[in-house]
Design a protein around this motif. Sequence first.
Motif, mmCIF file in Angstrom:
data_model
loop_
_atom_site.group_PDB
_atom_site.id
_atom_site.type_symbol
_atom_site.label_atom_id
_atom_site.label_comp_id
_atom_site.label_asym_id
_atom_site.label_seq_id
_atom_site.Cartn_x
_atom_site.Cartn_y
_atom_site.Cartn_z
ATOM 1 N N CYS A 4 0.614 -1.021 -0.403
ATOM 2 C CA CYS A 4 0.108 -0.468 -0.120
ATOM 3 C C CYS A 4 1.170 0.575 0.262
ATOM 4 C CB CYS A 4 -0.616 -0.250 1.189
ATOM 5 S SG CYS A 4 -2.122 1.203 1.452
ATOM 6 N N VAL A 5 0.613 2.026 -0.703
ATOM 7 C CA VAL A 5 1.214 3.844 -0.840
ATOM 8 C C VAL A 5 0.339 4.531 -1.078
ATOM 9 C CG1 VAL A 5 2.537 5.321 -1.991
ATOM 10 C CG2 VAL A 5 3.144 2.281 -2.160
ATOM 11 N N PHE A 6 1.052 5.476 0.264
ATOM 12 C CA PHE A 6 0.219 6.696 0.295
ATOM 13 C C PHE A 6 0.686 7.969 -0.241
ATOM 14 C CE2 PHE A 6 -1.764 3.874 4.177
ATOM 15 C CZ PHE A 6 -2.271 4.367 4.071
ATOM 16 N N LEU A 7 0.186 8.731 -0.997
ATOM 17 C CA LEU A 7 0.774 10.054 -1.554
ATOM 18 C C LEU A 7 -0.003 10.213 -2.272
ATOM 19 C CD1 LEU A 7 2.143 8.690 -5.010
ATOM 20 C CD2 LEU A 7 0.873 7.383 -3.886
ATOM 21 N N SER A 8 0.008 11.864 -3.069
ATOM 22 C CA SER A 8 -0.186 12.721 -3.005
ATOM 23 C C SER A 8 -0.918 12.590 -4.141
ATOM 24 C CB SER A 8 0.419 14.321 -3.288
ATOM 25 O OG SER A 8 -0.287 15.347 -4.272
ATOM 26 N N ALA A 9 -2.307 12.667 -4.599
ATOM 27 C CA ALA A 9 -2.404 13.061 -6.069
ATOM 28 C C ALA A 9 -2.239 14.285 -6.565
ATOM 29 C CB ALA A 9 -4.716 12.738 -6.130
ATOM 30 N N ALA A 10 -1.535 15.457 -6.475
ATOM 31 C CA ALA A 10 -0.590 16.535 -6.209
ATOM 32 C C ALA A 10 0.139 16.366 -7.842
ATOM 33 C CB ALA A 10 -1.124 16.994 -5.946
ATOM 34 N N ASP A 11 0.012 17.453 -9.071
ATOM 35 C CA ASP A 11 1.209 17.189 -9.531
ATOM 36 C C ASP A 11 1.945 17.785 -9.061
ATOM 37 O OD1 ASP A 11 -0.562 15.614 -11.882
ATOM 38 O OD2 ASP A 11 -1.279 18.177 -12.368
ATOM 39 N N GLY A 60 -6.399 -0.913 -7.577
ATOM 40 C CA GLY A 60 -6.728 1.164 -6.884
ATOM 41 C C GLY A 60 -8.126 0.714 -5.465
ATOM 42 N N VAL A 61 -8.600 1.609 -4.672
ATOM 43 C CA VAL A 61 -9.374 1.897 -3.952
ATOM 44 C C VAL A 61 -9.657 3.072 -3.415
ATOM 45 C CG1 VAL A 61 -10.263 1.769 -1.785
ATOM 46 C CG2 VAL A 61 -8.516 0.064 -2.086
ATOM 47 N N SER A 62 -10.388 3.121 -4.692
ATOM 48 C CA SER A 62 -11.052 5.152 -4.332
ATOM 49 C C SER A 62 -12.413 5.201 -3.419
ATOM 50 C CB SER A 62 -11.419 5.740 -6.188
ATOM 51 O OG SER A 62 -11.743 6.351 -5.745
ATOM 52 N N VAL A 63 -12.985 6.626 -3.522
ATOM 53 C CA VAL A 63 -13.904 6.726 -2.875
ATOM 54 C C VAL A 63 -14.961 7.276 -3.563
ATOM 55 C CG1 VAL A 63 -13.130 8.938 -2.107
ATOM 56 C CG2 VAL A 63 -14.453 7.681 -0.223
ATOM 57 N N LYS A 87 -9.440 3.473 3.788
ATOM 58 C CA LYS A 87 -8.561 3.292 4.733
ATOM 59 C C LYS A 87 -8.479 1.525 5.160
ATOM 60 C CE LYS A 87 -9.427 7.265 6.956
ATOM 61 N NZ LYS A 87 -8.967 8.348 8.132
ATOM 62 N N ALA A 88 -9.809 1.180 5.549
ATOM 63 C CA ALA A 88 -9.877 -0.161 5.751
ATOM 64 C C ALA A 88 -9.741 -1.039 4.827
ATOM 65 C CB ALA A 88 -10.908 -0.161 7.153
ATOM 66 N N LEU A 89 -9.566 -0.407 3.766
ATOM 67 C CA LEU A 89 -9.742 -1.739 3.024
ATOM 68 C C LEU A 89 -8.305 -1.277 2.177
ATOM 69 C CD1 LEU A 89 -12.993 -0.893 0.374
ATOM 70 C CD2 LEU A 89 -12.517 -2.981 1.491
ATOM 71 N N LEU A 90 -7.888 -0.469 2.104
ATOM 72 C CA LEU A 90 -6.145 -0.192 1.992
ATOM 73 C C LEU A 90 -5.602 -1.270 2.459
ATOM 74 C CD1 LEU A 90 -6.572 3.286 0.839
ATOM 75 C CD2 LEU A 90 -5.555 1.918 -0.794
ATOM 76 N N LEU A 91 -5.144 -0.825 4.053
ATOM 77 C CA LEU A 91 -4.919 -1.736 4.856
ATOM 78 C C LEU A 91 -5.348 -3.116 5.056
ATOM 79 C CD1 LEU A 91 -2.589 -1.352 6.960
ATOM 80 C CD2 LEU A 91 -4.867 -1.675 8.768
ATOM 81 N N ARG A 93 -6.097 -4.711 2.344
ATOM 82 C CA ARG A 93 -5.289 -5.068 0.735
ATOM 83 C C ARG A 93 -4.094 -5.206 0.863
ATOM 84 N NH1 ARG A 93 -8.473 -5.888 -4.397
ATOM 85 N NH2 ARG A 93 -10.986 -6.552 -3.581
ATOM 86 N N SER A 94 -3.211 -4.756 2.162
ATOM 87 C CA SER A 94 -2.068 -5.316 1.691
ATOM 88 C C SER A 94 -1.228 -5.818 2.932
ATOM 89 C CB SER A 94 -1.477 -3.412 1.946
ATOM 90 O OG SER A 94 -1.475 -2.732 3.190
ATOM 91 N N ASP A 95 0.372 -6.176 2.850
ATOM 92 C CA ASP A 95 1.231 -6.625 2.970
ATOM 93 C C ASP A 95 1.922 -5.917 4.193
ATOM 94 O OD1 ASP A 95 0.358 -9.264 2.654
ATOM 95 O OD2 ASP A 95 1.868 -9.222 0.694
ATOM 96 N N ALA A 96 1.946 -4.607 3.580
ATOM 97 C CA ALA A 96 3.187 -3.346 4.282
ATOM 98 C C ALA A 96 2.357 -2.225 3.397
ATOM 99 C CB ALA A 96 4.305 -3.716 3.300
ATOM 100 N N VAL A 97 3.052 -0.717 3.987
ATOM 101 C CA VAL A 97 2.823 0.272 4.027
ATOM 102 C C VAL A 97 3.769 1.361 3.496
ATOM 103 C CG1 VAL A 97 1.161 2.041 4.571
ATOM 104 C CG2 VAL A 97 0.910 -0.159 5.082
ATOM 105 N N VAL A 98 4.452 2.292 2.485
ATOM 106 C CA VAL A 98 5.164 3.427 2.297
ATOM 107 C C VAL A 98 4.580 4.377 1.864
ATOM 108 C CG1 VAL A 98 6.572 3.834 0.887
ATOM 109 C CG2 VAL A 98 6.277 1.198 1.358
#
Length: 179
Positions: A4-11, A60-63, A87-91, A93-98
């Motif tokens: 799982c990678v949390f990051l910006s959707a901004a350019d 992908g896990v959108s909202v 957030k619950a689905l992202l966690l 579905r993942s083995d690790a988080v970055v």
Amino acid sequence: MNICVFLSAADLDERYTRPAREFARLLGKGGHTLVWGGSDTGLMKVVADGVAEAGGSLVGVSVEFLAHKTRPGCDDMVVAKDLAERKALLLARSDAVVVMVGGTGTLDEATEILELKKHGKHTKPVVLLNTAGFYDGLKEQFHRMEDEGFLPLPLSDLVFFAEDGVAALAYLEEGAGVR
């Protein structure tokens, strides 16, 4: 490994996109699956493109309120009803988080994941990828929390600070013992 990678959707500019692209290629070449917010914009797109181009899979896990920005052609795309479910689905579905660079949404995701880990709700490794020193201030704050007794366990048990994608992935593949 599902990462799982949390990051910006901004350019963002090249000091963030170049390292993100490099990390994404490492994930893809390693045969890993990217689990991310599902957006086809900004840094999220850069990372998804890099993983896909290097042969990795995309989950992908959108909202609902961002569903119009989802990336087409993913291996799997889920649309959650709200941010909490996302957030619950992202966690789940993942083995690790970055955690990569981002704004308040990324910070919210990171602190919730760390809070859940602190309380033993998951044991997945968490890496803060400190691109261009982006999280130096947060790292300092976490050390202060640890030094002043606000953390019930060592900071090193909660999160690993990596200065680049190579160190982040090495930690996940070797140091954290996750496969």
